[in-house]
Design a protein around this motif. Structure first.
Motif, PDB file in Angstrom:
ATOM      1  N   CYS A  47       0.878  -1.172   0.000  1.00 46.60           N
ATOM      2  CA  CYS A  47       0.000   0.000   0.000  1.00 46.60           C
ATOM      3  C   CYS A  47       0.912   1.218   0.000  1.00 46.60           C
ATOM      4  O   CYS A  47       1.591   1.473   0.992  1.00 46.60           O
ATOM      5  CB  CYS A  47      -0.903   0.002   1.227  1.00 46.60           C
ATOM      6  SG  CYS A  47      -1.986  -1.433   1.350  1.00 46.60           S
ATOM      7  N   GLY A  48       0.955   1.920  -1.137  1.00 52.10           N
ATOM      8  CA  GLY A  48       1.881   3.048  -1.238  1.00 52.10           C
ATOM      9  C   GLY A  48       3.317   2.589  -1.124  1.00 52.10           C
ATOM     10  O   GLY A  48       4.170   3.333  -0.676  1.00 52.10           O
ATOM     11  N   GLY A  49       3.572   1.334  -1.506  1.00 55.30           N
ATOM     12  CA  GLY A  49       4.926   0.781  -1.459  1.00 55.30           C
ATOM     13  C   GLY A  49       5.294   0.119  -0.153  1.00 55.30           C
ATOM     14  O   GLY A  49       6.367  -0.456  -0.025  1.00 55.30           O
ATOM     15  N   VAL A  50       4.402   0.172   0.826  1.00 55.54           N
ATOM     16  CA  VAL A  50       4.686  -0.401   2.140  1.00 55.54           C
ATOM     17  C   VAL A  50       4.068  -1.785   2.228  1.00 55.54           C
ATOM     18  O   VAL A  50       2.868  -1.956   1.997  1.00 55.54           O
ATOM     19  CB  VAL A  50       4.108   0.491   3.266  1.00 55.54           C
ATOM     20  CG1 VAL A  50       4.383  -0.101   4.625  1.00 55.54           C
ATOM     21  CG2 VAL A  50       4.677   1.897   3.156  1.00 55.54           C
ATOM     22  N   CYS A  51       4.871  -2.775   2.558  1.00 57.33           N
ATOM     23  CA  CYS A  51       4.390  -4.151   2.709  1.00 57.33           C
ATOM     24  C   CYS A  51       3.528  -4.245   3.968  1.00 57.33           C
ATOM     25  O   CYS A  51       4.022  -4.051   5.072  1.00 57.33           O
ATOM     26  CB  CYS A  51       5.572  -5.109   2.809  1.00 57.33           C
ATOM     27  SG  CYS A  51       5.090  -6.831   3.035  1.00 57.33           S
ATOM     28  N   LEU A  52       2.226  -4.521   3.768  1.00 59.57           N
ATOM     29  CA  LEU A  52       1.300  -4.628   4.892  1.00 59.57           C
ATOM     30  C   LEU A  52       0.572  -5.966   4.815  1.00 59.57           C
ATOM     31  O   LEU A  52       0.331  -6.486   3.732  1.00 59.57           O
ATOM     32  CB  LEU A  52       0.298  -3.470   4.878  1.00 59.57           C
ATOM     33  CG  LEU A  52       0.917  -2.078   5.055  1.00 59.57           C
ATOM     34  CD1 LEU A  52      -0.129  -0.995   4.847  1.00 59.57           C
ATOM     35  CD2 LEU A  52       1.579  -1.948   6.413  1.00 59.57           C
ATOM     36  N   THR A  53       0.214  -6.506   5.962  1.00 58.43           N
ATOM     37  CA  THR A  53      -0.422  -7.814   6.053  1.00 58.43           C
ATOM     38  C   THR A  53      -1.936  -7.670   6.147  1.00 58.43           C
ATOM     39  O   THR A  53      -2.438  -6.931   7.003  1.00 58.43           O
ATOM     40  CB  THR A  53       0.106  -8.580   7.289  1.00 58.43           C
ATOM     41  OG1 THR A  53       1.528  -8.682   7.176  1.00 58.43           O
ATOM     42  CG2 THR A  53      -0.503  -9.963   7.373  1.00 58.43           C
ATOM     43  N   SER A 101      11.286  -4.613  -1.685  1.00 60.12           N
ATOM     44  CA  SER A 101      10.992  -5.318  -0.438  1.00 60.12           C
ATOM     45  C   SER A 101       9.727  -4.834   0.252  1.00 60.12           C
ATOM     46  O   SER A 101       9.100  -5.567   0.997  1.00 60.12           O
ATOM     47  CB  SER A 101      12.165  -5.195   0.535  1.00 60.12           C
ATOM     48  OG  SER A 101      12.246  -3.872   1.025  1.00 60.12           O
ATOM     49  N   GLY A 102       9.359  -3.583   0.056  1.00 64.35           N
ATOM     50  CA  GLY A 102       8.207  -3.038   0.764  1.00 64.35           C
ATOM     51  C   GLY A 102       8.549  -2.517   2.147  1.00 64.35           C
ATOM     52  O   GLY A 102       7.676  -2.167   2.923  1.00 64.35           O
ATOM     53  N   HIS A 103       9.844  -2.464   2.457  1.00 61.19           N
ATOM     54  CA  HIS A 103      10.289  -1.910   3.735  1.00 61.19           C
ATOM     55  C   HIS A 103      10.792  -0.494   3.475  1.00 61.19           C
ATOM     56  O   HIS A 103      11.634  -0.282   2.623  1.00 61.19           O
ATOM     57  CB  HIS A 103      11.389  -2.778   4.350  1.00 61.19           C
ATOM     58  CG  HIS A 103      10.885  -4.120   4.732  1.00 61.19           C
ATOM     59  ND1 HIS A 103      10.876  -4.575   6.014  1.00 61.19           N
ATOM     60  CD2 HIS A 103      10.331  -5.111   3.989  1.00 61.19           C
ATOM     61  CE1 HIS A 103      10.360  -5.785   6.057  1.00 61.19           C
ATOM     62  NE2 HIS A 103      10.019  -6.132   4.833  1.00 61.19           N
ATOM     63  N   VAL A 104      10.276   0.463   4.197  1.00 61.89           N
ATOM     64  CA  VAL A 104      10.604   1.866   3.964  1.00 61.89           C
ATOM     65  C   VAL A 104      11.824   2.245   4.792  1.00 61.89           C
ATOM     66  O   VAL A 104      11.864   2.024   5.996  1.00 61.89           O
ATOM     67  CB  VAL A 104       9.401   2.770   4.341  1.00 61.89           C
ATOM     68  CG1 VAL A 104       9.763   4.238   4.190  1.00 61.89           C
ATOM     69  CG2 VAL A 104       8.202   2.414   3.478  1.00 61.89           C
ATOM     70  N   ASP A 105      12.807   2.845   4.099  1.00 64.19           N
ATOM     71  CA  ASP A 105      14.030   3.258   4.775  1.00 64.19           C
ATOM     72  C   ASP A 105      14.047   4.739   5.113  1.00 64.19           C
ATOM     73  O   ASP A 105      14.817   5.171   5.956  1.00 64.19           O
ATOM     74  CB  ASP A 105      15.246   2.927   3.902  1.00 64.19           C
ATOM     75  CG  ASP A 105      15.412   1.437   3.706  1.00 64.19           C
ATOM     76  OD1 ASP A 105      15.328   0.701   4.704  1.00 64.19           O
ATOM     77  OD2 ASP A 105      15.609   1.006   2.557  1.00 64.19           O
ATOM     78  N   THR A 141      12.276   3.247  -4.917  1.00 63.11           N
ATOM     79  CA  THR A 141      10.826   3.164  -4.979  1.00 63.11           C
ATOM     80  C   THR A 141      10.204   4.399  -4.350  1.00 63.11           C
ATOM     81  O   THR A 141      10.584   4.800  -3.251  1.00 63.11           O
ATOM     82  CB  THR A 141      10.335   1.900  -4.255  1.00 63.11           C
ATOM     83  OG1 THR A 141      10.983   0.773  -4.829  1.00 63.11           O
ATOM     84  CG2 THR A 141       8.842   1.730  -4.392  1.00 63.11           C
ATOM     85  N   VAL A 142       9.249   4.989  -5.060  1.00 60.53           N
ATOM     86  CA  VAL A 142       8.521   6.162  -4.585  1.00 60.53           C
ATOM     87  C   VAL A 142       7.040   5.816  -4.612  1.00 60.53           C
ATOM     88  O   VAL A 142       6.483   5.538  -5.681  1.00 60.53           O
ATOM     89  CB  VAL A 142       8.802   7.400  -5.468  1.00 60.53           C
ATOM     90  CG1 VAL A 142       8.002   8.592  -4.993  1.00 60.53           C
ATOM     91  CG2 VAL A 142      10.292   7.716  -5.484  1.00 60.53           C
TER      92      VAL A 142
END
Length: 148
Positions: A47-53, A101-105, A141-142
């Motif tokens: 969702c918006g590039g963020v890996c969510l469950t 990866s979907g992990h935001v840095d 990724t943006v």
């Protein structure tokens, strides 16, 4: 893992504080044109590039829990509105983009977004602490979109 190629534009329709004493919020997301037929509780959706469950699923919507940490390092998951969606890759899927990866840095600052012919020039200032990890001709990724 994700490809960074957006599958659909969804919409965050509700943010609900959890009643379990944690500061986590539950987002309800209308999936738009993203088919949820093969999505089960426990699957990942970017969702918006963020890996969510996925923690709940209805006809054309799903719910995810978002931690304060995730909200602190993202933009756009803290209010109702549009959101880019992509289901997690399966090992047999064609990889049409990059591995994401979907992990935001970190969160960058948009400096320019100018038309160049049929395209756009996007200039982003990355946080200094992340600069050493960004390859000159690598991908970044943006909002879930993998760019080179």
């Amino acid at each position: 893992m994700f490809s960074g190629i957006i599958a659909a534009l969804g919409r965050i329709t509700a943010l609900t504080p959890r009643n379990d004493g944690t500061p986590t919020v539950r987002l309800t997301v209308e999936a738009g044109r993203l088919s949820l037929e093969d999505v089960a509780v426990g699957d990942s959706i970017a969702c918006g590039g963020v890996c969510l469950t996925v923690v709940d699923k209805k006809d054309n919507s799903f719910a995810v829990d978002v931690s304060p940490e995730t909200l602190s390092c993202t933009i756009g998951l803290d209010a109702p509105g549009p959101v880019n969606l992509e289901k997690a890759l399966r090992l047999a899927d064609r990889l049409g983009g990059h591995l994401v990866s979907g992990h935001v840095d970190g969160v960058g600052e948009v400096l320019r977004f100018d038309p160049v012919g049929d395209n756009r020039l996007l200039e982003i200032r990355a946080p200094q602490a992340l600069a050493k990890y960004i390859a000159r001709k690598g991908s970044i990724t943006v909002n879930g979109v993998s760019l080179t």
